[in-house]
Scaffold this motif. Structure first.
Motif, PDB file in Angstrom:
ATOM      1  N   LEU A 138      11.919  15.097  15.082  1.00 48.75           N
ATOM      2  CA  LEU A 138      12.300  16.553  14.573  1.00 48.75           C
ATOM      3  C   LEU A 138      13.746  16.983  15.195  1.00 48.75           C
ATOM      4  CD1 LEU A 138       8.994  18.238  15.188  1.00 48.75           C
ATOM      5  CD2 LEU A 138      10.210  17.761  13.135  1.00 48.75           C
ATOM      6  N   ALA A 139      14.164  16.672  16.590  1.00 50.00           N
ATOM      7  CA  ALA A 139      15.060  16.968  17.054  1.00 50.00           C
ATOM      8  C   ALA A 139      16.357  16.550  16.599  1.00 50.00           C
ATOM      9  CB  ALA A 139      14.957  16.888  18.820  1.00 50.00           C
ATOM     10  N   ARG A 140      16.367  15.120  16.283  1.00 48.95           N
ATOM     11  CA  ARG A 140      17.502  14.374  15.490  1.00 48.95           C
ATOM     12  C   ARG A 140      17.471  15.050  14.087  1.00 48.95           C
ATOM     13  NH1 ARG A 140      18.672   9.567  18.478  1.00 48.95           N
ATOM     14  NH2 ARG A 140      17.322   8.951  20.177  1.00 48.95           N
ATOM     15  N   ALA A 141      16.658  15.324  13.551  1.00 51.14           N
ATOM     16  CA  ALA A 141      16.833  16.133  12.151  1.00 51.14           C
ATOM     17  C   ALA A 141      17.139  17.476  12.158  1.00 51.14           C
ATOM     18  CB  ALA A 141      15.316  16.036  11.501  1.00 51.14           C
ATOM     19  N   GLY A 142      17.461  18.037  13.620  1.00 46.29           N
ATOM     20  CA  GLY A 142      17.986  19.431  13.408  1.00 46.29           C
ATOM     21  C   GLY A 142      16.775  20.308  13.453  1.00 46.29           C
ATOM     22  N   GLY A 144       0.946  -1.262  -0.091  1.00 47.91           N
ATOM     23  CA  GLY A 144       0.170  -0.079   0.076  1.00 47.91           C
ATOM     24  C   GLY A 144       0.734   1.258  -0.177  1.00 47.91           C
ATOM     25  N   GLU A 145       0.214   2.418   0.236  1.00 45.85           N
ATOM     26  CA  GLU A 145       0.907   3.597   0.209  1.00 45.85           C
ATOM     27  C   GLU A 145       0.429   4.465   1.349  1.00 45.85           C
ATOM     28  OE1 GLU A 145      -2.017   6.416  -2.559  1.00 45.85           O
ATOM     29  OE2 GLU A 145      -0.365   5.404  -3.809  1.00 45.85           O
ATOM     30  N   GLU A 146       0.046   3.805   2.499  1.00 45.62           N
ATOM     31  CA  GLU A 146      -0.373   4.708   3.430  1.00 45.62           C
ATOM     32  C   GLU A 146       0.670   4.867   4.405  1.00 45.62           C
ATOM     33  OE1 GLU A 146      -1.514   1.358   2.860  1.00 45.62           O
ATOM     34  OE2 GLU A 146      -3.503   1.679   2.124  1.00 45.62           O
ATOM     35  N   LEU A 147       0.905   5.925   5.334  1.00 49.28           N
ATOM     36  CA  LEU A 147       1.665   6.190   6.110  1.00 49.28           C
ATOM     37  C   LEU A 147       1.748   5.612   7.532  1.00 49.28           C
ATOM     38  CD1 LEU A 147       2.426   9.818   4.981  1.00 49.28           C
ATOM     39  CD2 LEU A 147       3.489   8.000   4.254  1.00 49.28           C
ATOM     40  N   ASP A 148       2.670   5.447   8.448  1.00 51.68           N
ATOM     41  CA  ASP A 148       2.567   5.008   9.808  1.00 51.68           C
ATOM     42  C   ASP A 148       3.462   5.755  10.669  1.00 51.68           C
ATOM     43  OD1 ASP A 148       2.512   3.522  12.034  1.00 51.68           O
ATOM     44  OD2 ASP A 148       2.634   1.450  10.860  1.00 51.68           O
ATOM     45  N   ALA A 149       3.019   6.377  11.654  1.00 51.60           N
ATOM     46  CA  ALA A 149       3.862   7.113  12.298  1.00 51.60           C
ATOM     47  C   ALA A 149       4.848   6.079  13.295  1.00 51.60           C
ATOM     48  CB  ALA A 149       3.095   7.811  13.515  1.00 51.60           C
ATOM     49  N   ALA A 150       4.535   4.722  13.242  1.00 56.83           N
ATOM     50  CA  ALA A 150       5.586   4.120  14.062  1.00 56.83           C
ATOM     51  C   ALA A 150       6.977   4.332  13.299  1.00 56.83           C
ATOM     52  CB  ALA A 150       5.081   2.407  13.841  1.00 56.83           C
ATOM     53  N   LEU A 151       7.068   4.525  12.213  1.00 53.80           N
ATOM     54  CA  LEU A 151       8.311   4.685  11.278  1.00 53.80           C
ATOM     55  C   LEU A 151       9.032   6.222  11.931  1.00 53.80           C
ATOM     56  CD1 LEU A 151       7.261   3.515   7.906  1.00 53.80           C
ATOM     57  CD2 LEU A 151       8.729   2.384   9.552  1.00 53.80           C
ATOM     58  N   LEU A 152       8.459   6.893  12.808  1.00 55.35           N
ATOM     59  CA  LEU A 152       9.254   8.013  13.189  1.00 55.35           C
ATOM     60  C   LEU A 152      10.285   7.552  14.077  1.00 55.35           C
ATOM     61  CD1 LEU A 152       6.238  10.143  14.375  1.00 55.35           C
ATOM     62  CD2 LEU A 152       7.785  10.740  12.718  1.00 55.35           C
ATOM     63  N   ARG A 153      10.337   6.239  14.598  1.00 56.45           N
ATOM     64  CA  ARG A 153      11.530   5.658  15.087  1.00 56.45           C
ATOM     65  C   ARG A 153      12.542   5.244  14.560  1.00 56.45           C
ATOM     66  NH1 ARG A 153      10.640   4.718  20.606  1.00 56.45           N
ATOM     67  NH2 ARG A 153      12.693   3.166  20.281  1.00 56.45           N
ATOM     68  N   MET A 154      12.503   5.410  13.105  1.00 55.46           N
ATOM     69  CA  MET A 154      13.631   4.981  12.261  1.00 55.46           C
ATOM     70  C   MET A 154      14.987   5.511  12.644  1.00 55.46           C
ATOM     71  SD  MET A 154      13.678   4.817   8.153  1.00 55.46           S
ATOM     72  CE  MET A 154      12.467   3.426   7.824  1.00 55.46           C
ATOM     73  N   GLY A 191      18.902   3.687  14.050  1.00 56.56           N
ATOM     74  CA  GLY A 191      20.225   3.795  13.249  1.00 56.56           C
ATOM     75  C   GLY A 191      20.080   3.120  12.051  1.00 56.56           C
ATOM     76  N   PHE A 192      19.122   2.966  11.415  1.00 62.47           N
ATOM     77  CA  PHE A 192      18.769   2.303  10.006  1.00 62.47           C
ATOM     78  C   PHE A 192      19.205   3.234   9.008  1.00 62.47           C
ATOM     79  CE2 PHE A 192      16.310   1.449   6.246  1.00 62.47           C
ATOM     80  CZ  PHE A 192      16.586   0.128   6.128  1.00 62.47           C
ATOM     81  N   LEU A 193      18.853   4.533   9.217  1.00 63.22           N
ATOM     82  CA  LEU A 193      19.229   5.638   8.535  1.00 63.22           C
ATOM     83  C   LEU A 193      19.637   6.902   9.341  1.00 63.22           C
ATOM     84  CD1 LEU A 193      16.623   5.653   5.381  1.00 63.22           C
ATOM     85  CD2 LEU A 193      19.085   5.107   5.266  1.00 63.22           C
ATOM     86  N   PRO A 194      20.419   7.460   8.679  1.00 62.57           N
ATOM     87  CA  PRO A 194      20.991   8.824   9.572  1.00 62.57           C
ATOM     88  C   PRO A 194      19.842   9.824   9.507  1.00 62.57           C
ATOM     89  CG  PRO A 194      22.728   8.225   7.958  1.00 62.57           C
ATOM     90  CD  PRO A 194      21.592   7.355   7.648  1.00 62.57           C
ATOM     91  N   ALA A 195      19.767  10.688  10.727  1.00 66.82           N
ATOM     92  CA  ALA A 195      18.478  11.374  10.960  1.00 66.82           C
ATOM     93  C   ALA A 195      18.559  12.555   9.797  1.00 66.82           C
ATOM     94  CB  ALA A 195      18.624  12.176  12.355  1.00 66.82           C
ATOM     95  N   HIS A 196      19.604  12.793   9.138  1.00 65.81           N
ATOM     96  CA  HIS A 196      19.504  13.956   7.942  1.00 65.81           C
ATOM     97  C   HIS A 196      19.510  13.187   6.524  1.00 65.81           C
ATOM     98  CE1 HIS A 196      20.969  15.865  11.658  1.00 65.81           C
ATOM     99  NE2 HIS A 196      20.541  17.113  11.038  1.00 65.81           N
ATOM    100  N   ASP A 197      19.450  11.834   6.600  1.00 63.94           N
ATOM    101  CA  ASP A 197      19.184  11.330   5.146  1.00 63.94           C
ATOM    102  C   ASP A 197      17.880  11.886   4.547  1.00 63.94           C
ATOM    103  OD1 ASP A 197      18.499   8.925   2.991  1.00 63.94           O
ATOM    104  OD2 ASP A 197      20.414   8.454   3.884  1.00 63.94           O
ATOM    105  N   PRO A 198      18.161  11.983   3.130  1.00 64.77           N
ATOM    106  CA  PRO A 198      17.215  12.728   2.434  1.00 64.77           C
ATOM    107  C   PRO A 198      15.832  11.786   2.294  1.00 64.77           C
ATOM    108  CG  PRO A 198      19.312  12.986   1.217  1.00 64.77           C
ATOM    109  CD  PRO A 198      19.416  12.100   2.449  1.00 64.77           C
ATOM    110  N   LEU A 199      16.201  10.603   2.193  1.00 65.38           N
ATOM    111  CA  LEU A 199      15.040   9.575   2.477  1.00 65.38           C
ATOM    112  C   LEU A 199      14.251   9.738   3.449  1.00 65.38           C
ATOM    113  CD1 LEU A 199      16.651   6.081   0.911  1.00 65.38           C
ATOM    114  CD2 LEU A 199      15.127   8.010  -0.528  1.00 65.38           C
ATOM    115  N   TRP A 200      14.976   9.863   4.706  1.00 67.11           N
ATOM    116  CA  TRP A 200      14.032   9.817   6.025  1.00 67.11           C
ATOM    117  C   TRP A 200      13.569  11.393   6.095  1.00 67.11           C
ATOM    118  CZ3 TRP A 200      11.139   8.332   9.398  1.00 67.11           C
ATOM    119  CH2 TRP A 200      10.965   9.252  10.699  1.00 67.11           C
ATOM    120  N   LEU A 201      14.091  12.474   5.732  1.00 68.29           N
ATOM    121  CA  LEU A 201      13.394  13.722   5.937  1.00 68.29           C
ATOM    122  C   LEU A 201      12.506  13.965   5.069  1.00 68.29           C
ATOM    123  CD1 LEU A 201      16.728  15.802   5.758  1.00 68.29           C
ATOM    124  CD2 LEU A 201      15.455  15.179   7.670  1.00 68.29           C
ATOM    125  N   SER A 202      12.224  12.999   3.882  1.00 65.54           N
ATOM    126  CA  SER A 202      11.142  13.299   2.977  1.00 65.54           C
ATOM    127  C   SER A 202      10.035  12.350   3.497  1.00 65.54           C
ATOM    128  CB  SER A 202      11.577  12.780   1.586  1.00 65.54           C
ATOM    129  OG  SER A 202      11.898  11.363   1.393  1.00 65.54           O
TER     130      SER A 202
END
Length: 604
Positions: free
Chosen positions: A543-547, A473-483, A487-498
């Motif tokens: 948000l804090a981790r993303a600066g 599907g294409e639904e979003l999930d707030a559980a992924l805010l823990r990504m 350490g799966f992706l850096p907090a400033h990774d473009p994929l995560w920021l989008s």
């Protein structure tokens, strides 16, 4: 119908069970001898059949409530035309041994002028299903219900006859206390008492109060948190301690059951159990505050569950357990109860215990890894059990599941479950390398890297420009805010920021965050729900981790305004700002602590 809202409560407890006290002096929720035992007072869920223990002024009055500073001692203050009075509620902490004897202490005091209090003690044993008899004696009263008993002790001075006008009506005890300025009286309700009612002198009662205050202040003094939000973090820490079952170290998700996620809806669950997920999250939060003993106790509880294992396809860990580690959690409904504001069914037990939720292995391994980094030793037997769990996960991670939100609409390939499976293998590899433990590290690394590639290939949705809830599907999930926290992706990774931007646009309303959209992602249940406070605080962390510190701090400060009058949070917040769901919820207070610690560090 229940008149008092969910938020109009404080909590007291003795580390084996807890009681909720309304702002009008009524204990309308209490289970004994454990959190997950049947209720004795349950008016919170049925005003007529639930039972309560109420002390309030006889005439017109206004009310306010607060905690005695740095404690779990609750003060309810009443102001009337003739005076000011207080009811001070507490439960002396129990030791580490499981007991059926618990005490609710209720000190009644006139501060100024004169005040008359009406007292009602109306137990309803076994969720109101077991009849009882009440007997008055000079020093108090006894309630008997087929082998279960409550004893009411009177707190008074020599020659005081404040129980002289007490009476029994249909199994309930009624009495009236008239006090003048500086007079103190009270009542102590004891479960499964070994002795009959006795007179308790005011001096003895005051000493019990002082001992309880000293205990809580000594415990809180162990906190190492020196950040900007000390008061709210301290209250959350005390709340987590109140929700911990001392004999095992298990943390219950909440002390209540059946409080609705939507008024009049069916999303009414029993949360009086220990979820592997919630309790695992507690380890990092407690360690961040310096409460190493509590983290170690849960580590021991978790180790016992992993070593026990379980049969069947659900894996070596169950999703949730009773506080003693048992798994008899068959769900049933209390058809005779109307439910909070008519919200039914009122469920006891929880069938989620039989679900497949793959994320729990990542959360469990992450908690073990955090404890290891804090200096806790992992014995050989514990490592052997963890290795067996990871070997099981290696064979089963790539399958559909019910997911973190315990949906009842069928299994799916949830991205968060895959993410936490990645965490499980990553932490297992790190632990093996750090201590030279025997393990199939090459296989675990292959599993970890395969999951990583799968999430990027199937969990990432190019059109949405975000990681989505599940692969189909294409639904979003707030559980992924823990990504980023994993350490799966850096907090400033473009994929995560989008992804963060997409969640903010679709699931965030001001500072409040929905778990997901039930209309877009059916979960097998009717109706919608409020915003999920765990996710709201996790959003602050992300948000804090993303600066994005200005956004993070604003969102955090706004979330603090949704706490109730004594700093407590239920599971959810309705569009009206009303608190919904079981209360107080450990998950929310854990996330508050995590957000405060992360934001403090980011602000410098």
């Amino acid at each position: 119908m229940t008149e008092t809202t969910i938020a109009e409560h404080g909590i007291i407890g003795d580390l084996q069970t807890a009681a909720l006290v309304t702002t009008d002096g009524s204990i309308d929720w209490f289970c004994c001898p454990r959190f997950d035992s049947p209720s004795v007072f349950g008016a919170l869920l049925d005003d007529e059949r639930g039972g309560r223990f109420r002390i309030r002024p006889a005439g017109e009055h206004t009310t306010s409530q607060m905690y005695h500073p740095d404690t779990a001692v609750l003060i309810t203050r009443f102001s009337g035309p003739d005076g000011i009075g207080e009811v001070v509620d507490f439960m002396p902490p129990c030791g580490p041994a499981a007991t059926t004897e618990h005490r609710i202490a209720r000190l009644v005091r006139c501060v100024r002028g004169r005040m008359t209090f009406d007292v009602l003690v109306a137990p309803r044993f076994d969720y109101g299903r077991r009849p009882h008899q009440a007997t008055l004696v000079r020093s108090g009263a006894v309630f008997n219900a087929r082998g279960t008993s409550l004893v009411l002790h009177a707190v008074r001075e020599p020659g005081d006859e404040h129980l002289a006008d007490a009476r029994v009506e249909e199994g309930d005890v009624h009495l009236r206390l008239t006090l003048t300025a500086r007079q103190v009286r009270g009542l102590v309700l004891e479960t499964d008492a070994a002795a009959p009612p006795r007179e308790i002198r005011v001096a003895e009662f005051t000493e019990l109060f002082d001992t309880t205050v000293d205990w809580w202040r000594a415990w809180l003094a162990r906190s190492t948190y020196r950040g900007r939000w000390r008061e709210v973090v301290a209250r959350s820490a005390i709340t987590l301690k109140l929700l911990t079952y001392a004999p095992t170290g298990g943390l219950v998700a909440a002390p209540t059951l059946g409080l609705p996620e939507r008024i009049g809806g069916e999303r009414n669950w029993d949360y009086r159990y220990t979820w592997v997920r919630d309790a695992s999250f507690s380890v990092s939060a407690l360690l961040a505050l310096g409460f190493t003993e509590e983290a170690a106790r849960f580590g021991s509880w978790l180790g016992d569950r992993i070593r026990e294992g379980r049969a069947g396809s659900g894996g070596p860990l169950a999703v949730l357990y009773r506080v003693d580690g048992a798994t008899d959690l068959q769900e049933e409904s209390l058809a005779h109860w109307s439910g909070y504001r008519g919200s039914s069914p009122v469920r006891i037990g929880n069938d989620a215990a039989g679900q497949l939720q793959l994320d729990i292995y990542g959360e469990a391994l992450d908690s073990v890894y955090a404890a290891d980094r804090a200096g806790f030793e992992l014995p050989h037997q514990g490592w052997t059990a963890l290795r067996a769990a990871l070997d099981w996960l290696a064979e089963h991670w790539d399958q559909a599941e019910e997911g973190i939100w315990e949906t009842r609409g069928g299994r799916r390939s949830f991205t968060y479950g895959r993410l936490m499976s990645w965490v499980a293998f990553d932490r297992g590899i790190r632990l093996a390398a750090a201590h030279g433990r025997p393990a199939p590290v090459e296989d675990w690394a292959w599993q970890r890297d395969t999951i990583y590639g799968q999430i990027l290939g199937r969990g990432w949705h190019r059109t949405r420009n975000a990681f989505v809830q599940h692969y189909t599907g294409e639904e979003l999930d707030a559980a992924l805010l823990r990504m980023p926290r994993t350490g799966f992706l850096p907090a400033h990774d473009p994929l995560w920021l989008s992804t963060l931007d997409a969640i903010r646009a679709e699931l965030v309303t001001d500072s409040l965050v929905y778990r997901y959209d039930p209309a877009a992602s059916p979960d097998g249940l009717s109706g919608d729900e409020g915003t999920f406070s765990l996710c709201s605080f996790t959003y602050v962390d992300a948000l804090a981790r993303a600066g994005r510190l200005e956004e993070a701090r604003t969102a955090f400060e706004k979330m603090l305004t949704y706490a109730n009058h004594v700093g407590l949070y239920a599971e959810e917040i309705a569009p009206t700002g009303e608190q919904l769901g079981n209360f107080p919820q450990a998950f929310t207070h854990l996330a508050l602590i995590d957000a405060a610690v992360t934001l403090d560090a980011a602000l410098g």
